[in-house]
Scaffold this motif. Sequence first.
Motif, short mmCIF file in Angstrom:
data_model
loop_
_atom_site.label_atom_id
_atom_site.label_comp_id
_atom_site.label_asym_id
_atom_site.label_seq_id
_atom_site.Cartn_x
_atom_site.Cartn_y
_atom_site.Cartn_z
N GLN A 158 0.83 -1.21 0.00
CA GLN A 158 0.00 0.00 0.00
C GLN A 158 0.86 1.26 0.00
OE1 GLN A 158 -2.95 -0.23 3.11
NE2 GLN A 158 -3.84 -2.09 2.26
N TRP A 160 -3.32 -2.40 -6.59
CA TRP A 160 -2.81 -3.23 -5.48
C TRP A 160 -3.83 -4.33 -5.27
CZ3 TRP A 160 -5.33 -4.55 -0.99
CH2 TRP A 160 -4.57 -5.00 0.11
N ILE A 161 -3.36 -5.55 -5.16
CA ILE A 161 -4.32 -6.63 -4.82
C ILE A 161 -3.66 -7.64 -3.89
CG2 ILE A 161 -3.86 -8.04 -6.91
CD1 ILE A 161 -6.98 -8.57 -6.84
N PRO A 162 -4.36 -8.03 -2.84
CA PRO A 162 -3.80 -9.00 -1.90
C PRO A 162 -4.19 -10.42 -2.31
CG PRO A 162 -5.88 -8.21 -1.05
CD PRO A 162 -5.70 -7.56 -2.41
N TYR A 204 -6.17 -13.36 -1.01
CA TYR A 204 -7.20 -13.34 0.02
C TYR A 204 -7.76 -14.73 0.20
CZ TYR A 204 -10.68 -13.33 -3.75
OH TYR A 204 -11.44 -13.65 -4.84
N GLY A 205 -8.55 -14.88 1.25
CA GLY A 205 -9.19 -16.17 1.47
C GLY A 205 -8.39 -17.03 2.40
N ALA A 206 -8.27 -18.30 2.02
CA ALA A 206 -7.67 -19.30 2.90
C ALA A 206 -6.30 -18.85 3.41
CB ALA A 206 -7.55 -20.62 2.17
N ARG A 224 -5.76 -16.63 6.57
CA ARG A 224 -5.89 -17.10 7.95
C ARG A 224 -4.63 -17.80 8.43
NH1 ARG A 224 -10.70 -15.59 6.88
NH2 ARG A 224 -11.75 -16.47 5.09
N PRO A 262 -5.04 -6.49 -12.50
CA PRO A 262 -4.20 -6.16 -11.35
C PRO A 262 -3.45 -7.38 -10.84
CG PRO A 262 -6.48 -6.44 -10.66
CD PRO A 262 -6.46 -6.59 -12.17
N ILE A 263 -3.83 -8.54 -11.34
CA ILE A 263 -3.21 -9.78 -10.86
C ILE A 263 -1.91 -10.03 -11.60
CG2 ILE A 263 -3.49 -12.30 -10.84
CD1 ILE A 263 -6.43 -11.75 -10.12
N ASN A 306 0.36 -12.85 -12.44
CA ASN A 306 0.60 -14.29 -12.42
C ASN A 306 1.71 -14.69 -13.38
OD1 ASN A 306 -1.01 -13.72 -14.57
ND2 ASN A 306 -2.72 -15.02 -13.95
N LEU A 362 -6.51 6.15 -2.35
CA LEU A 362 -6.27 4.75 -2.66
C LEU A 362 -7.31 3.93 -1.90
CD1 LEU A 362 -4.24 2.83 -4.13
CD2 LEU A 362 -3.06 2.64 -1.94
N THR A 373 -17.13 -14.43 2.05
CA THR A 373 -15.95 -14.05 1.27
C THR A 373 -16.32 -14.11 -0.20
OG1 THR A 373 -14.60 -15.09 2.97
CG2 THR A 373 -13.50 -14.59 0.89
N ILE A 388 -13.46 -19.43 -3.39
CA ILE A 388 -13.61 -18.01 -3.04
C ILE A 388 -12.90 -17.08 -4.01
CG2 ILE A 388 -14.01 -18.43 -0.59
CD1 ILE A 388 -11.08 -17.83 -0.12
N THR A 434 -11.86 -9.98 -7.57
CA THR A 434 -10.72 -9.12 -7.89
C THR A 434 -11.06 -7.65 -7.69
OG1 THR A 434 -9.83 -10.72 -9.45
CG2 THR A 434 -9.12 -8.44 -9.74
N GLN A 489 -11.50 -6.80 -3.98
CA GLN A 489 -10.31 -6.87 -3.13
C GLN A 489 -9.22 -5.89 -3.53
OE1 GLN A 489 -9.78 -8.76 -0.37
NE2 GLN A 489 -11.86 -9.53 -0.44
N MET A 490 -9.20 -5.48 -4.79
CA MET A 490 -8.09 -4.65 -5.25
C MET A 490 -8.22 -3.20 -4.78
SD MET A 490 -8.99 -4.02 -9.27
CE MET A 490 -7.64 -2.88 -9.59
N MET A 491 -7.09 -2.51 -4.81
CA MET A 491 -7.09 -1.07 -4.54
C MET A 491 -6.66 -0.33 -5.78
SD MET A 491 -5.34 -0.74 -0.80
CE MET A 491 -6.24 0.41 0.20
N ARG A 525 -10.55 -5.76 -18.52
CA ARG A 525 -9.28 -5.08 -18.20
C ARG A 525 -8.13 -5.81 -18.87
NH1 ARG A 525 -9.42 -2.04 -12.88
NH2 ARG A 525 -7.17 -2.05 -13.16
#
Lengths: 177, 355
Positions: free
Chosen positions: A20, A35-37, A39-41, A44, A62-63, A65, B5, B30, B114, B171, B174-176, B259
């Motif tokens: 961030q 920015w993307i985290p 997420y999910g499993a 935790r 934004p991903i 891969n 942001l 989720t 998810i 996506t 969750q994204m910023m 995108r």
Amino acid sequence: MERRIVIAGFGGQGVLTLGQIVSLMAMEVDLNVTWIPSYGAEMRGGTANCAVIISDKKIGSPIVNDKIDILIAMNAPSLQKFVGLVQTGGSVIVNKSIINSIFDNADKFIYEVNATDIALRIGDIRCANIVVLGALCKIVNELDLSLAKRIVAKKFVKKCELLKLNELALFEGFQSI
Amino acid sequence: MGKELMKGSEVVGASAILAGCNYFFGYPITPQNEIPEFMARELPLNNGVFVQAESETAAINMVYGAASSGRRVMTSSSSPGIALKQEGISYCAGAQLPCVIVSVSRAGPGLGGILTSQADYNQATRGGGNGDYNVPVYAPADLQELSELVQHAFYVADKYRNPVMVLIDGTLAQMMEPVELIKITYPEIDHMQWSVTGRKDRKNNHIISSIYLVADELEQHNHWLSKKYEQIVNLEEKAEIYQCEDAEIVVVAYGTSSRIARTSIDNLREKGVRVGMIRPISLWPFPFSAFENLPCCKYCLSVELSMGQMVSDVILASKFKYPVTHFGRVGGNMFTNSELESEILTRMSEVATND
């Protein structure tokens, strides 16, 4: 110009926050950013990672891969998971304090930063992410150290006791490579 | 105010509050928990009420109740949660209640996974509730557009007295991205003619109901709803047409897929490949008119993170003038730019051979 950055480590190492801060820095110099985290499993416990894309053009997915430009690996599992996706000529910042693994680095720039050790030495293990940010500023033209200082101060504005520590962390990180 | 942001989920909440949303009812799932989290924190500070319901079914029925009072109300959920809300959405449509449903799709069917998916296209555009009803569905591709469409959704819901859905995916939630929150001004719509706010000195009771036990009355109601949907189809189509003037291959993609597609189109254009994109922004009504002026189109590729749910709409839009096929990944996986580009180039060479 497009920089595809992946920041990965243990939950608690501040990898999402670091992402961030990098995003806020890019915004400050009028670049597009996502920015993307993960997420999910994964959220935790265990590993955490985020992807940041900085570009002067409109950003597509934004991903990240594939074709990573810069990987910041804060622990060994993260390095193993992502190093194969770093493109030729890309950079890897390795948290040398806790990573001993050997990997194929023939076509990449490797920067070893003792982030955890430096953070402990200057006073708080939690600022290892800011140490790494200092190093990042050295290798990315668009990210300036004084800008990093400003944004970090803003981000932690409610914790003013951290101001000096974070400035030191940035400086130490910058000097470390 | 300048750009901030923000996370997609926060943009949903902040934009709803900008649009004057008074009530939010939801149940956690989720990847959209940050929406209720944001609303729980911010709505009470903005003279609103947040309730975490005991289930998705309860939440949508609370929406029904709040909407009956003529106030702005929203709920959000993700795939299996939206499935549970379908009954209530049908009731809201039948009782002509304006409300906004934000659907953050994840991979299915069933509990599925998810991660990001667009496999709820049919769920959103066809709906799983009973009876003859439709719900306008908006699918933003970035967070600035998300902010605009959430506000727009409240307006369209009020304008037609009908539920409206905003469909995003994990996506986008969750994204910023940097977003400038700008309040959009829409014409004021008065709900006093029908809302249930206490009879006071009015002559008649206002009754909110979807039950019509006399066949002729229900038939009349069905015709009235149908006329409304026809009007929506005529007035509310939204699409972006990108680089289509000379495009031989037209990609049709919305949301996150669009995108990725835009980058691929830019990459291929640099190599002289004549490819363009139609990006549906309203999924229902599907933007059929966007397909009316594709003078060079020889092939349409429906690019989506499902097994091809949008293909049938694209075929209808094509009027069978050119072939339509599907490309995408599922299960929470995302295709890369190089995968999409090689698919487009393969189709391009097929088109060239057929010439």
